[in-house]
Design a protein around this motif. Sequence first.
Motif, short mmCIF file in Angstrom:
data_model
loop_
_atom_site.label_atom_id
_atom_site.label_comp_id
_atom_site.label_asym_id
_atom_site.label_seq_id
_atom_site.Cartn_x
_atom_site.Cartn_y
_atom_site.Cartn_z
N GLU A 1 -3.06 -6.50 -1.56
CA GLU A 1 -2.14 -6.43 -2.70
C GLU A 1 -2.53 -5.29 -3.65
N GLU A 2 -3.82 -5.07 -3.82
CA GLU A 2 -4.28 -3.98 -4.69
C GLU A 2 -3.89 -2.63 -4.11
N ILE A 3 -4.00 -2.50 -2.82
CA ILE A 3 -3.62 -1.25 -2.17
C ILE A 3 -2.12 -1.02 -2.29
N LYS A 4 -1.35 -2.09 -2.17
CA LYS A 4 0.11 -1.99 -2.34
C LYS A 4 0.45 -1.50 -3.75
N VAL A 5 -0.26 -2.00 -4.74
CA VAL A 5 -0.04 -1.58 -6.11
C VAL A 5 -0.32 -0.08 -6.26
N LEU A 6 -1.37 0.40 -5.61
CA LEU A 6 -1.69 1.82 -5.67
C LEU A 6 -0.58 2.67 -5.05
N TYR A 7 -0.08 2.22 -3.91
CA TYR A 7 1.05 2.93 -3.30
C TYR A 7 2.25 2.95 -4.23
N ASP A 8 2.54 1.81 -4.85
CA ASP A 8 3.68 1.71 -5.76
C ASP A 8 3.51 2.66 -6.95
N MET A 9 2.30 2.75 -7.47
CA MET A 9 2.04 3.63 -8.61
C MET A 9 2.34 5.08 -8.26
N VAL A 10 1.89 5.51 -7.08
CA VAL A 10 2.14 6.89 -6.67
C VAL A 10 3.64 7.16 -6.63
N ALA A 11 4.40 6.23 -6.07
CA ALA A 11 5.85 6.40 -5.97
C ALA A 11 6.51 6.39 -7.34
N GLU A 12 6.11 5.44 -8.17
CA GLU A 12 6.73 5.30 -9.50
C GLU A 12 6.38 6.45 -10.43
N ASP A 13 5.20 7.03 -10.26
CA ASP A 13 4.76 8.09 -11.17
C ASP A 13 5.53 9.40 -10.99
N GLU A 14 6.29 9.50 -9.92
CA GLU A 14 7.13 10.69 -9.73
C GLU A 14 8.16 10.81 -10.86
N ALA A 15 8.48 9.70 -11.47
CA ALA A 15 9.47 9.70 -12.56
C ALA A 15 8.95 10.43 -13.79
N PHE A 16 7.63 10.65 -13.86
CA PHE A 16 7.03 11.28 -15.04
C PHE A 16 6.68 12.75 -14.83
N LEU A 17 7.12 13.33 -13.72
CA LEU A 17 6.71 14.70 -13.40
C LEU A 17 7.11 15.72 -14.47
N ASN A 18 8.19 15.45 -15.18
CA ASN A 18 8.63 16.37 -16.23
C ASN A 18 8.19 15.94 -17.62
N GLU A 19 7.30 14.94 -17.67
CA GLU A 19 6.80 14.44 -18.94
C GLU A 19 5.27 14.34 -18.86
N PRO A 20 4.57 15.46 -19.11
CA PRO A 20 3.11 15.51 -18.94
C PRO A 20 2.34 14.42 -19.67
N ALA A 21 2.76 14.08 -20.90
CA ALA A 21 2.04 13.07 -21.66
C ALA A 21 2.11 11.71 -20.96
N LEU A 22 3.31 11.35 -20.49
CA LEU A 22 3.46 10.07 -19.79
C LEU A 22 2.79 10.12 -18.42
N LEU A 23 2.85 11.27 -17.76
CA LEU A 23 2.19 11.40 -16.47
C LEU A 23 0.68 11.27 -16.63
N SER A 24 0.14 11.79 -17.72
CA SER A 24 -1.29 11.67 -17.99
C SER A 24 -1.69 10.22 -18.16
N GLN A 25 -0.87 9.45 -18.88
CA GLN A 25 -1.16 8.03 -19.05
C GLN A 25 -1.03 7.29 -17.72
N ALA A 26 -0.01 7.63 -16.94
CA ALA A 26 0.16 7.00 -15.63
C ALA A 26 -1.00 7.34 -14.71
N ASN A 27 -1.50 8.57 -14.83
CA ASN A 27 -2.65 9.00 -14.04
C ASN A 27 -3.87 8.14 -14.37
#
Length: 214
Positions: A101-127
């Motif tokens: 389940e933890e690995i699934k969450v990591l995969y989901d985060m990578v996919a979801e974080d694409e939404a922040f590619l044009n917002e560096p501040a939010l991408l930094s927090q997601a990172n």
Amino acid sequence: MPLSTPAPTDAYGLILHAIDTGIYKPGSRLVESELAERFGVSRTPIREALQRLETQSMLTRDGRSLIVASLNHTQMAELYTVRTALEGLAAELAAQHAAAEEIKVLYDMVAEDEAFLNEPALLSQANRRFHRQIHLASHNGFLVQQLDLVYRSMALLATTSLAVEGRGEVALQEHLAIVKAIDARDGAAASDALREHLSVAFQTRLKIDAGEIC
């Protein structure tokens, strides 16, 4: 998603969160009365929080005033050395101990974080959220504790390497490589992938400081 906001009565957490999210940057002057008004907290817990942050070297004195500390070149290099060693170990342990389940969450985060590619501040927090999930997946509380200290100091870096054009896309590819190695239960590959990820991030920061990129 961005990092969660601390409880409204947690003066220390509120100030630290404000530093971490760039509301107060290195060199910013922190005034007790202004902080109390901003956060709707009395001056006593604000004063105690400022004293605690100064003790932790998050704040420094400029005459009688407190300002957000900054890291010089040597300190930044030292921080990345420690961060790389500890996070490499976290990735290695995550490959051994992470639940499916933890690995699934990591995969989901990578996919979801694409939404922040044009917002560096939010991408930094997601990172940061992504990296902390790896820390937690190591299932080693002492290691997580030490990495929390490292990441607290990371807030003293004035810029994020993820603001550099194209770095966000590459960083997410690097994140995916880390997760795939963890999923494959290959501790050495996971550690190597994470270390390489941080090496590229550090090189990017050095280029920013040298004025090669902006």
